[in-house]
Design an enzyme around this catalytic site. Sequence first.
Site, short mmCIF file in Angstrom:
data_model
loop_
_atom_site.label_atom_id
_atom_site.label_comp_id
_atom_site.label_asym_id
_atom_site.label_seq_id
_atom_site.Cartn_x
_atom_site.Cartn_y
_atom_site.Cartn_z
N HIS A 89 16.34 17.03 -21.24
CA HIS A 89 17.40 17.33 -22.21
C HIS A 89 17.55 16.21 -23.23
CE1 HIS A 89 21.03 19.03 -23.85
NE2 HIS A 89 21.66 17.89 -23.66
N LYS B 216 17.12 31.50 -24.23
CA LYS B 216 18.23 32.05 -23.45
C LYS B 216 18.42 33.52 -23.76
CE LYS B 216 21.05 27.96 -22.52
NZ LYS B 216 22.37 27.34 -22.69
N TYR C 65 25.42 19.04 -30.44
CA TYR C 65 24.21 18.31 -30.08
C TYR C 65 23.93 17.18 -31.08
CZ TYR C 65 22.26 21.19 -26.35
OH TYR C 65 22.02 21.82 -25.14
N ARG D 19 15.02 16.70 -25.93
CA ARG D 19 15.43 17.80 -26.83
C ARG D 19 16.53 17.32 -27.77
NH1 ARG D 19 16.34 23.47 -27.59
NH2 ARG D 19 18.53 24.09 -27.47
N HIS E 57 19.68 28.01 -31.15
CA HIS E 57 21.12 28.16 -30.89
C HIS E 57 21.64 29.41 -31.59
CE1 HIS E 57 21.71 23.57 -30.12
NE2 HIS E 57 21.32 24.22 -29.05
N ARG F 57 13.81 23.57 -24.67
CA ARG F 57 14.56 23.46 -23.42
C ARG F 57 13.56 23.31 -22.28
NH1 ARG F 57 17.13 27.94 -26.13
NH2 ARG F 57 19.32 27.48 -26.65
#
Length: 309
Positions: free
Chosen positions: A249, A180, A284, A252, A275, A156
């Site tokens: 993005h 995250k 994705y 990625r 994820h 990311r």
Amino acid sequence: MTESVTPLPDSLIRPLERFYEYLRSEKGLSLHTQRNYKQQLGAMAEHLCQLGVRHWQQVDAGWVRQLASKGMRDGMKASSLATRLSSLRSFFDFLILRGELSANPAKGVSAPRKQRPLPKNLDVDEMAQLLEVDEDDPLSIRDRAMMELMYGAGLRLAELVAIDVRDISLRSGEIRVLGKGNKERKVPFAGQAKEWVGRWLKVRSALLKGPEPALFISKLGGRISHRSVQKRMAEWGQKQSVASHISPHKLRHSFATHMLESSNNLRAVQELLGHENISTTQIYTHLDFQHLAQVYDQAHPRAHKKSKE
């Protein structure tokens, strides 16, 4: 005339303030997410107050549905409405955790389904065209190293910018990444990504102005910003005559797509991307139905018709 706003009573404000402190100190959410939660919950608290609600314990599923309906009437996008309900569910979970509520009235209320557009990826030839950077000044070497690493490790943008020199090991080909929710993971990188990060480390000192832990730094000597990375990648896309707009993005997503096409290992790609839910990885990675049908036909024991005797 400006519309008058009903002052919120302490019985509504104080629990919200405790929740915001909880988000900041214990959950480790980004400032952007914290601001979103604060904005959404503040708007809902004002509406409830105008309708006579003075305590969060008064709110039941009917009130929550009314809040969702008001958002729809106000023209909120489905994504914004989903964020609003998500913030409310999280807040009520917090009140349950503190023993101030016995059940979450927002649990059974869902936002209308929204169409999630699939992010576009570059094909392998376009990636090769983009990454054919042959200039040898420090900034060009840095930019190629960033792009090679994003595409080579599926990072990311925030993860790339946050990498410190100490987080990366050229010898073992591993990066320590903070994803995250401050979740740490180790990501492998090799080949061109490894080579160009090594080249960047040799010239990085040319841009240093003093002690700086960041792996990627700006021409001013400090940690490079998110915006600068986005701007430089877009510029390289134009300079290398790549047809589509280049963004972090997109690199990625190209990593995810190409890895899945080569490996057919959705679970491994999920781990590499960091994820939490495999459903996110499925969004994705746009495997077409024909490919899935072929896998089914080849693998399922009852997919084959029995030959007639």
